[in-house]
Design a protein around this motif. Structure first.
Motif, PDB file in Angstrom:
ATOM      1  N   TRP A  11      -6.621  -1.766 -10.736  1.00 29.90           N
ATOM      2  CA  TRP A  11      -5.929  -1.624  -9.435  1.00 29.90           C
ATOM      3  C   TRP A  11      -4.632  -2.442  -9.412  1.00 29.90           C
ATOM      4  O   TRP A  11      -4.255  -2.980  -8.377  1.00 29.90           O
ATOM      5  CB  TRP A  11      -6.853  -2.062  -8.297  1.00 29.90           C
ATOM      6  N   GLY A  12      -3.965  -2.552 -10.540  1.00 33.67           N
ATOM      7  CA  GLY A  12      -2.731  -3.337 -10.596  1.00 33.67           C
ATOM      8  C   GLY A  12      -3.014  -4.790 -10.941  1.00 33.67           C
ATOM      9  O   GLY A  12      -4.195  -5.191 -11.045  1.00 33.67           O
ATOM     10  N   ASP A  13      -1.957  -5.542 -11.169  1.00 31.58           N
ATOM     11  CA  ASP A  13      -2.063  -6.979 -11.471  1.00 31.58           C
ATOM     12  C   ASP A  13      -2.876  -7.255 -12.738  1.00 31.58           C
ATOM     13  O   ASP A  13      -3.552  -8.275 -12.831  1.00 31.58           O
ATOM     14  CB  ASP A  13      -2.671  -7.747 -10.283  1.00 31.58           C
ATOM     15  N   LEU A 125      -4.447   0.430   5.248  1.00 33.03           N
ATOM     16  CA  LEU A 125      -4.544   0.466   3.781  1.00 33.03           C
ATOM     17  C   LEU A 125      -4.286  -0.900   3.162  1.00 33.03           C
ATOM     18  O   LEU A 125      -4.571  -1.116   1.992  1.00 33.03           O
ATOM     19  CB  LEU A 125      -3.509   1.440   3.210  1.00 33.03           C
ATOM     20  N   GLY A 126      -3.728  -1.798   3.949  1.00 34.46           N
ATOM     21  CA  GLY A 126      -3.354  -3.091   3.382  1.00 34.46           C
ATOM     22  C   GLY A 126      -2.137  -2.949   2.487  1.00 34.46           C
ATOM     23  O   GLY A 126      -2.085  -3.495   1.393  1.00 34.46           O
ATOM     24  N   THR A 127      -1.138  -2.193   2.929  1.00 31.88           N
ATOM     25  CA  THR A 127       0.064  -1.997   2.093  1.00 31.88           C
ATOM     26  C   THR A 127       0.854  -3.302   1.995  1.00 31.88           C
ATOM     27  O   THR A 127       0.578  -4.260   2.736  1.00 31.88           O
ATOM     28  CB  THR A 127       1.017  -0.910   2.665  1.00 31.88           C
ATOM     29  N   THR A 128       1.850  -3.291   1.141  1.00 35.52           N
ATOM     30  CA  THR A 128       2.684  -4.483   0.983  1.00 35.52           C
ATOM     31  C   THR A 128       3.766  -4.546   2.070  1.00 35.52           C
ATOM     32  O   THR A 128       4.554  -5.479   2.109  1.00 35.52           O
ATOM     33  CB  THR A 128       3.364  -4.483  -0.401  1.00 35.52           C
ATOM     34  N   LYS A 129       3.823  -3.526   2.913  1.00 36.50           N
ATOM     35  CA  LYS A 129       4.792  -3.418   4.029  1.00 36.50           C
ATOM     36  C   LYS A 129       6.248  -3.451   3.549  1.00 36.50           C
ATOM     37  O   LYS A 129       7.145  -3.928   4.244  1.00 36.50           O
ATOM     38  CB  LYS A 129       4.556  -4.530   5.057  1.00 36.50           C
ATOM     39  N   ARG A 130       6.465  -2.970   2.354  1.00 40.82           N
ATOM     40  CA  ARG A 130       7.830  -2.929   1.811  1.00 40.82           C
ATOM     41  C   ARG A 130       8.504  -1.578   2.060  1.00 40.82           C
ATOM     42  O   ARG A 130       9.588  -1.318   1.552  1.00 40.82           O
ATOM     43  CB  ARG A 130       7.822  -3.216   0.305  1.00 40.82           C
ATOM     44  N   GLY A 131       7.795  -0.671   2.732  1.00 43.31           N
ATOM     45  CA  GLY A 131       8.382   0.641   3.032  1.00 43.31           C
ATOM     46  C   GLY A 131       8.160   1.671   1.934  1.00 43.31           C
ATOM     47  O   GLY A 131       8.797   2.732   1.929  1.00 43.31           O
ATOM     48  N   ILE A 132       7.256   1.377   1.016  1.00 43.48           N
ATOM     49  CA  ILE A 132       7.059   2.249  -0.146  1.00 43.48           C
ATOM     50  C   ILE A 132       6.539   3.638   0.275  1.00 43.48           C
ATOM     51  O   ILE A 132       7.140   4.662  -0.071  1.00 43.48           O
ATOM     52  CB  ILE A 132       6.051   1.605  -1.148  1.00 43.48           C
ATOM     53  N   GLY A 133       5.429   3.652   1.023  1.00 54.70           N
ATOM     54  CA  GLY A 133       4.822   4.933   1.413  1.00 54.70           C
ATOM     55  C   GLY A 133       5.791   5.801   2.211  1.00 54.70           C
ATOM     56  O   GLY A 133       6.017   6.967   1.862  1.00 54.70           O
ATOM     57  N   ALA A 222       4.300   0.243 -12.692  1.00 57.06           N
ATOM     58  CA  ALA A 222       3.897  -0.801 -11.743  1.00 57.06           C
ATOM     59  C   ALA A 222       2.546  -0.373 -11.179  1.00 57.06           C
ATOM     60  O   ALA A 222       2.111   0.762 -11.373  1.00 57.06           O
ATOM     61  CB  ALA A 222       4.931  -0.906 -10.638  1.00 57.06           C
ATOM     62  N   GLN A 223       1.852  -1.277 -10.496  1.00 50.90           N
ATOM     63  CA  GLN A 223       0.501  -1.012  -9.961  1.00 50.90           C
ATOM     64  C   GLN A 223      -0.438  -0.567 -11.097  1.00 50.90           C
ATOM     65  O   GLN A 223      -0.249  -0.992 -12.221  1.00 50.90           O
ATOM     66  CB  GLN A 223       0.545   0.029  -8.832  1.00 50.90           C
ATOM     67  N   GLY A 224      -1.405   0.299 -10.812  1.00 54.84           N
ATOM     68  CA  GLY A 224      -2.358   0.664 -11.865  1.00 54.84           C
ATOM     69  C   GLY A 224      -2.985   2.017 -11.607  1.00 54.84           C
ATOM     70  O   GLY A 224      -2.784   2.630 -10.540  1.00 54.84           O
ATOM     71  N   PHE A 236      -6.716   4.846  -0.432  1.00 56.10           N
ATOM     72  CA  PHE A 236      -6.396   3.432  -0.671  1.00 56.10           C
ATOM     73  C   PHE A 236      -5.621   3.292  -1.971  1.00 56.10           C
ATOM     74  O   PHE A 236      -6.123   2.748  -2.961  1.00 56.10           O
ATOM     75  CB  PHE A 236      -7.685   2.610  -0.674  1.00 56.10           C
ATOM     76  N   VAL A 237      -4.435   3.837  -1.972  1.00 56.03           N
ATOM     77  CA  VAL A 237      -3.607   3.917  -3.184  1.00 56.03           C
ATOM     78  C   VAL A 237      -2.164   3.638  -2.807  1.00 56.03           C
ATOM     79  O   VAL A 237      -1.843   3.512  -1.621  1.00 56.03           O
ATOM     80  CB  VAL A 237      -3.705   5.333  -3.799  1.00 56.03           C
ATOM     81  N   THR A 238      -1.305   3.602  -3.800  1.00 64.51           N
ATOM     82  CA  THR A 238       0.112   3.528  -3.505  1.00 64.51           C
ATOM     83  C   THR A 238       0.638   4.958  -3.467  1.00 64.51           C
ATOM     84  O   THR A 238      -0.109   5.913  -3.720  1.00 64.51           O
ATOM     85  CB  THR A 238       0.847   2.625  -4.526  1.00 64.51           C
ATOM     86  N   SER A 239       1.929   5.148  -3.169  1.00 64.88           N
ATOM     87  CA  SER A 239       2.398   6.513  -2.931  1.00 64.88           C
ATOM     88  C   SER A 239       3.102   7.127  -4.127  1.00 64.88           C
ATOM     89  O   SER A 239       3.827   8.104  -3.984  1.00 64.88           O
ATOM     90  CB  SER A 239       3.314   6.527  -1.708  1.00 64.88           C
ATOM     91  N   ARG A 271      -8.411  -6.552  -7.172  1.00 68.90           N
ATOM     92  CA  ARG A 271      -7.813  -5.548  -6.295  1.00 68.90           C
ATOM     93  C   ARG A 271      -7.213  -6.257  -5.079  1.00 68.90           C
ATOM     94  O   ARG A 271      -7.828  -7.190  -4.554  1.00 68.90           O
ATOM     95  CB  ARG A 271      -8.916  -4.553  -5.886  1.00 68.90           C
ATOM     96  N   VAL A 272      -6.043  -5.822  -4.631  1.00 72.05           N
ATOM     97  CA  VAL A 272      -5.457  -6.343  -3.380  1.00 72.05           C
ATOM     98  C   VAL A 272      -5.506  -5.208  -2.369  1.00 72.05           C
ATOM     99  O   VAL A 272      -5.401  -4.057  -2.735  1.00 72.05           O
ATOM    100  CB  VAL A 272      -3.959  -6.719  -3.516  1.00 72.05           C
ATOM    101  N   GLY A 273      -5.627  -5.554  -1.120  1.00 71.66           N
ATOM    102  CA  GLY A 273      -5.645  -4.510  -0.096  1.00 71.66           C
ATOM    103  C   GLY A 273      -7.045  -3.930   0.064  1.00 71.66           C
ATOM    104  O   GLY A 273      -8.016  -4.391  -0.543  1.00 71.66           O
ATOM    105  N   THR A 274      -7.105  -2.891   0.873  1.00 71.02           N
ATOM    106  CA  THR A 274      -8.402  -2.307   1.225  1.00 71.02           C
ATOM    107  C   THR A 274      -8.827  -1.265   0.191  1.00 71.02           C
ATOM    108  O   THR A 274      -8.043  -0.886  -0.652  1.00 71.02           O
ATOM    109  CB  THR A 274      -8.283  -1.609   2.603  1.00 71.02           C
TER     110      THR A 274
END
Ligand code: IMP
Length: 426
Positions: A11-13, A125-133, A222-224, A236-239, A271-274
């Motif tokens: 799940w990244g990292d 989702l527990g996003t990083t709030k960076r505007g990615i999605g 990036a991510q996983g 519960f993923v990135t976009s 794992r980070v986030g939900t």
């Protein structure tokens, strides 16, 4: 002529920064192919610790061209700040190349990321709030602004006006926020445009021409895998697509250009986030791993959830990415345990599964890990320089993971520094 893909298998990292950094020595280009400044790489070279969010780690090497590929979403303010930070540390960033096709993260994307998470409440989702999605959503909806739009401010403004009409209606009427002003955004982005200009190019062409000259490309995700939009634990993923397939669409290379796909695999899982995480630990073992492994996000500083190694996830990553080998990271964190658990399969509805069952989405929530227990080791392994220096039980642990994953483990990392990497003959 070769291109190597580096992909996180969990799940990244997983420690991709270190692997990229190590291999960057042998390549001419290091390309980020997806994601944005939601990622974080920590790289330690000598006395210098670098935290990178967007700039590919190849920036550390004078002979490497770092590339931000077509599949990336780019927040220009953040990128310029990161570049300024690198310059302040004496790093030459002038070789950086940025694809004109990369999409721009805009102020309304960051705002939407934050407010939609708030509205989701418990289901966030527990996003990083960076505007990615929201940026990837606009890309798919074909209302995104791209890096190349910065070079015709008339077009930029036209597109911005059109999209802002809708965004402001949503921000004000649905989320009760203040509207954003196109003129302010235009002024801000015009400054970015000027500063970014020297870096922009047709990166796909650059890479192909380099490969035709016999140069080598490293594609870093990036991510996983389990955060992949199509193949991860949706929603519960990135976009974007961290999997190896995303490396092709995100860089403009084709399948025949790829010579190897290296899975970066942590000796345990975080794992980070939900979202579901079958081997998650809620006990003293988990706390110990988190503490020794410094499991806090590079980007958000959030504490990571921790669990035992999961071979079902690793096998899945092997298939979906077409892995040719693994780079096992953070083995040293597992020193000083009497025994170590490894999940070899799941139990789900009374059956045993080595691969995810058909109803993946439900199964991953409801499966129970079937563990094997392996003897631990007490020795400090951070000084080991060769595979043979490892205690027998550490070797046995690695060999056992390899057997379970059925893909060779070529490198084993026993500490954050570059020299703390053991290469095995496979
Ligand atoms: P987003 O990528 O900010 O939209 O967040 C979506 C999910 O991906 C959240 O669970 C994040 O915690 C997770 N995520 C995003 N980037 C990373 C990363 O670099 N490492 C680990 N998790 C990440």
């Amino acid at each position: 002529m070769s291109a190597i893909i580096i992909v996180g298998t969990q799940w990244g990292d997983e420690g991709k920064g270190k692997a990229t950094d190590l291999l960057a020595d042998q390549v001419d280009y290091v390309v980020r192919y997806q994601g944005g400044n939601n990622a974080g790489h920590t790289i330690i070279v000598g006395d210098t610790t670098l935290k990178l969010h967007l700039v590919p780690s190849g920036v550390m090497y004078p002979d490497v061209t770092p590339v931000i590929g077509d599949g990336v979403v780019l927040d220009p303010g953040v990128l310029l700040e990161e570049l300024d930070g690198l310059v302040a540390q004496g790093i030459d960033v002038s070789r950086l190349k940025i694809s004109g096709n990369a999409h721009l993260i805009m102020p309304y994307h960051r705002e939407m990321d934050a407010v939609t998470e708030r509205y989701l409440g418990k289901q966030k989702l527990g996003t990083t709030k960076r505007g990615i999605g929201p940026t990837y959503a606009d890309k798919a909806a074909r209302v995104g602004l791209r890096v190349q739009d910065l070079y015709d401010m008339k077009i930029f403004r036209q597109k911005l006006d059109a999209v802002l009409r809708e965004k402001n209606a949503i921000l004000t009427r649905v989320y009760n926020r203040l509207p954003m002003k196109a003129a302010d955004i235009e002024t801000e982005y015009a400054v970015y445009a000027e500063r970014l200009q020297p870096y922009i190019c047709n990166t796909m062409q650059l890479l192909h021409e380099g490969m035709e000259r016999g140069e080598t490309v490293l594609l870093e995700g990036a991510q996983g895998t389990m955060l992949d939009l199509d193949h991860g634990t949706y929603p519960f993923v990135t976009s974007s697509n961290p999997v190896s397939g995303g490396a092709l669409s995100g860089s403009g290379l084709g399948p025949k250009d790829i010579t190897s796909v290296i899975g970066i695999t942590k000796a345990y899982v975080t794992r980070v986030g939900t979202g579901p995480f079958p081997t998650e630990l809620f006990d003293a073992d988990g706390e110990k791993i988190a503490r020794i492994g410094h499991e806090f996000g590079t980007t958000t500083g959030r504490a990571r959830r921790v669990g035992w190694f999961d071979a079902v996830v690793a096998r899945y990553a092997g298939r979906v990415n077409g892995l040719t080998e693994h780079f096992l990271t953070k083995l040293d964190v597992l020193s000083d345990f009497e025994t170590l658990k490894v999940c070899r399969a799941y139990e789900y509805q009374g059956e045993e599964y080595e691969h995810f069952p058909d109803d993946f989405q439900t199964a991953i929530h409801k499966s129970t890990p079937i563990y094997e227990e392996l003897p631990g080791w007490k020795e400090d392994i951070t000084h080991c320089e060769r595979w043979d220096d490892l205690p027998d039980n550490a070797k046995r642990y690695v060999e056992h993971l390899e057997q379970l994953m059925d893909v060779p483990i070529r490198w084993v990392s026993v500490g954050p520094a570059r020299r703390q990497t053991l290469e095995r003959t496979i």
